[in-house]
Structure formats: structure tokens, C-alpha cells
Design an enzyme around this catalytic site. Structure first.
Site, PDB file in Angstrom:
ATOM      1  N   ARG A 151       5.946  -2.697   1.404  1.00 26.64           N
ATOM      2  CA  ARG A 151       6.016  -2.928  -0.027  1.00 26.64           C
ATOM      3  C   ARG A 151       4.669  -3.399  -0.559  1.00 26.64           C
ATOM      4  O   ARG A 151       4.019  -4.262   0.038  1.00 26.64           O
ATOM      5  CB  ARG A 151       7.095  -3.978  -0.349  1.00 26.64           C
ATOM      6  CG  ARG A 151       8.519  -3.444  -0.223  1.00 26.64           C
ATOM      7  CD  ARG A 151       8.806  -2.415  -1.308  1.00 26.64           C
ATOM      8  NE  ARG A 151      10.167  -1.894  -1.278  1.00 26.64           N
ATOM      9  CZ  ARG A 151      10.541  -0.799  -0.625  1.00 26.64           C
ATOM     10  NH1 ARG A 151       9.643  -0.110   0.066  1.00 26.64           N
ATOM     11  NH2 ARG A 151      11.787  -0.387  -0.671  1.00 26.64           N
ATOM     12  N   HIS A 201       3.694   6.452  -1.834  1.00 25.28           N
ATOM     13  CA  HIS A 201       4.956   5.876  -1.361  1.00 25.28           C
ATOM     14  C   HIS A 201       5.910   6.964  -0.847  1.00 25.28           C
ATOM     15  O   HIS A 201       7.085   7.014  -1.202  1.00 25.28           O
ATOM     16  CB  HIS A 201       5.637   5.050  -2.457  1.00 25.28           C
ATOM     17  CG  HIS A 201       6.524   3.967  -1.904  1.00 25.28           C
ATOM     18  ND1 HIS A 201       6.836   2.821  -2.594  1.00 25.28           N
ATOM     19  CD2 HIS A 201       7.169   3.860  -0.696  1.00 25.28           C
ATOM     20  CE1 HIS A 201       7.637   2.061  -1.857  1.00 25.28           C
ATOM     21  NE2 HIS A 201       7.847   2.676  -0.699  1.00 25.28           N
ATOM     22  N   GLU A 237       4.206   0.705  -9.367  1.00 28.03           N
ATOM     23  CA  GLU A 237       4.369   2.123  -9.089  1.00 28.03           C
ATOM     24  C   GLU A 237       5.053   2.807 -10.271  1.00 28.03           C
ATOM     25  O   GLU A 237       5.927   2.220 -10.897  1.00 28.03           O
ATOM     26  CB  GLU A 237       5.187   2.334  -7.809  1.00 28.03           C
ATOM     27  CG  GLU A 237       4.504   1.776  -6.569  1.00 28.03           C
ATOM     28  CD  GLU A 237       5.302   2.033  -5.287  1.00 28.03           C
ATOM     29  OE1 GLU A 237       6.431   2.567  -5.374  1.00 28.03           O
ATOM     30  OE2 GLU A 237       4.791   1.710  -4.205  1.00 28.03           O
TER      31      GLU A 237
END
Length: 312
Positions: A233, A281, A262
Site C-alpha cells: 500500500r 497498482h 491513486e
């Protein structure tokens, strides 16, 4: 359950195998980049009994827009993007799919470690520019060096196995691990792990307690010229501190697959740093994990909704 019951997916798609499980429900897709306003509007319109979370955050306002909501199911393992306290207060169950993407994330972790250690990107760029650097370049050999893992769940254990296959010493910090696999040395102090590791890889969930754990103080403990990889994360890292460490040589390279905010805004400092590798990601997204995460997320919704229907 009536066919009119809605399951909202905060994304644009779901694996066909997962859709087959939800055949008795109306599945509504929120699109690839749903905003809070989008999700509130869809919840008000459809009053879903379940939400499968692919993208975006689920907060109290979204929950309150769907009074019939019974379960929020993460399409993956990380549930920090769901307000769990708000869900508990509203008796909404929160589920995840731990391990469904473990192989994919572990593989992506090693793709980043190797790309950093072997200077894959700069060598490719230099050769395309006409430079033949064989006489001057030396890559970092991993055999005999130390891999430090922060978190030893399903992903961390896979990363540890590969590290041992490469002939690395493997250290792990995880106060919640019940047991450590053979060849993986437990470390009680995470700063000790930083100081001893040539490669540090993060595999822990994001909590209030460990937010920005990789900060100036932590980075001051790192071995000079270490590699840091984060496929967990983004909130685990203080971006400004990491920028300083990459600039002053504390870190040789960093590989980042997740970010504090994000999607990554553009322009962004990471786009202009030569010794950082970034990916959007997608470490946990592969052809196989896409199916496994979708199926588990759908099964989690059905277990809660159908159990509550039987009780009622």
C-alpha cells in the site's frame, strides 16, 4: 432473492466465472474510475444488497445511500479503502479475498526487485540510444545478499521462497505471524531488518499504526545502497522521505506499485526520478488472479446475502 436485487461492482468488468455465480442478481457496473458522487448516485438509484469493490473508496456516505446494503466485498485482499468502522456501525459485513492474488503480487515483486538489481530499464534505454555499456556496467548480484520482508502472509512467504532459491538470506518482520518457514529468520525489531537488508520488500496491510512507516527515521536505518520495493500500500511510505533517500544514495533503487493517492496524478515527481520503477497498482492483476479474485468476491457476497435471507 428476487432477480431485482442489485450487486454493484465498482469497476467496469468482472470475470465471467464470477458473473455466472451472480446470475440470479442484477449486476450494475460503476465504470473504470468511479468517483464518490458516482457511487452515491448509483446506490441511491439501485439500493444494492452488496458491493464488490474493485476501484475507489467506500465511505459512510456511500453506505448510507444504500439502506439495503448487507455486504461489501473486496476484489482482492486490501480492505483499507473501506471504512470498516462505518460498516460495523451499520451492521454491514466487510469481506476480502486473501491469497487470491498472492502468486501475482509475489511475481510482480520479483519483477521489480530484478529490474532494480539488474538495471533493466536504464540499460534498455542506453542501448536504444546507441550505447554499448558492457565494459562499464556491473549489476547487483543477489546471491549471498539479504532480503528483508515486512509482512509474512501469503505473498511474503512466496517472495521468501524465491529469495531462498536465489541463494539469499531471508529475514522477516511480522509480529502477527504464527510460524516462520524454514530458512526465513524472524526479526523482532523492524529497524534491525532495515539495517541488515540489501533488499527490503513491503507486504503488510496499511493501518493507522503503520501509516508512513517508511519515513526519514526508518530510512536512516537502511543499509547504504539498498533497494526498496512496495507492492503493498502506498500509504506505508512517506513520499518526500523516499525522494530524499533516492537522491542522497541511501537507496540504490525503489520499485513502487502502489501510491498514497491513486490514480497517480500527472505530472508527478515519480515520473522524473531515474532510480525508481513505477507501475499502476497492477501487481495483483493477472489472467489467473482476475478470475480468483472475482469468484471469491462473488462467493463472499452470496454467503452473506443468502445467509441473511434464510435467517429473515
Amino acid at each position: 432473492m428476487s432477480n431485482n436485487a442489485v450487486i454493484l461492482v465498482t469497476g467496469a468488468d468482472l470475470a465471467a466465472e464470477a458473473m455466472a455465480l451472480l446470475d440470479d442478481y442484477q449486476v450494475v457496473f460503476a465504470g473504470g474510475k468511479p468517483s464518490e458522487e458516482d457511487l452515491v448516485a448509483l446506490c441511491q438509484r439501485h439500493n444494492p444488497v452488496g458491493i464488490i469493490v474493485r476501484y475507489g473508496r467506500i465511505n459512510a456516505r456511500i453506505m448510507d445511500a444504500a439502506p439495503g446494503l448487507k455486504v461489501i466485498s473486496k476484489h482482492g485482499s486490501g480492505i483499507d479503502i473501506i471504512d470498516q468502522a462505518a460498516a460495523a456501525a451499520r451492521q454491514i459485513e466487510v469481506k476480502s479475498a486473501p491469497g487470491a492474488n498472492a502468486a501475482a503480487v509475489a511475481e510482480h515483486t520479483w519483477a521489480m526487485i530484478l529490474a532494480c538489481a539488474k538495471s533493466v530499464l536504464p540499460l534498455d534505454s542506453r542501448l536504444r540510444q546507441g550505447h554499448w555499456d558492457k565494459a562499464r556496467h556491473k549489476s547487483l548480484e543477489l546471491e549471498g545478499r539479504t532480503l528483508g520482508l515486512v509482512g509474512l502472509g501469503a505473498i511474503g512467504r512466496r517472495v521468501a521462497d524465491v529469495g531462498q532459491a536465489f541463494g539469499m538470506r531471508v529475514l522477516a518482520y511480522d509480529p502477527y505471524a504464527g510460524a516462520f518457514p524454514a530458512g526465513c529468520q524472524p526479526v523482532d525489531d523492524v529497524q534491525q531488518l532495515y539495517a541488515r537488508s540489501d533488499v527490503v520488500s513491503l507486504h503488510c496491510p496499511l493501518t493507522e499504526q503503520n501509516a508512513r512507516m517508511i519515513n526519514d527515521e526508518a530510512l536512516s536505518c537502511f543499509k547504504q545502497g539498498a533497494i526498496l520495493v512496495n507492492t503493498a500500500r502506498g500509504g506505508l511510505i512517506d513520499d518526500d522521505a523516499l525522494l530524499r533517500a533516492l537522491d542522497n544514495g541511501t537507496l540504490r533503487w525503489a520499485g513502487l506499485d502502489s501510491f498514497t493517492v491513486e490514480p497517480l496524478s500527472a505530472p508527478h515527481p515519480w515520473q522524473h526520478i531515474d532510480n525508481v520503477i513505477i507501475s499502476p497498482h497492477i501487481g495483483g492483476v493477472s489472467d489467473h488472479s482476475y478470475i480468483k479474485m472475482g469468484v471469491t468476491a462473488a462467493e463472499n457476497v452470496l454467503k452473506v446475502v443468502e445467509k441473511q435471507d434464510v435467517v429473515s
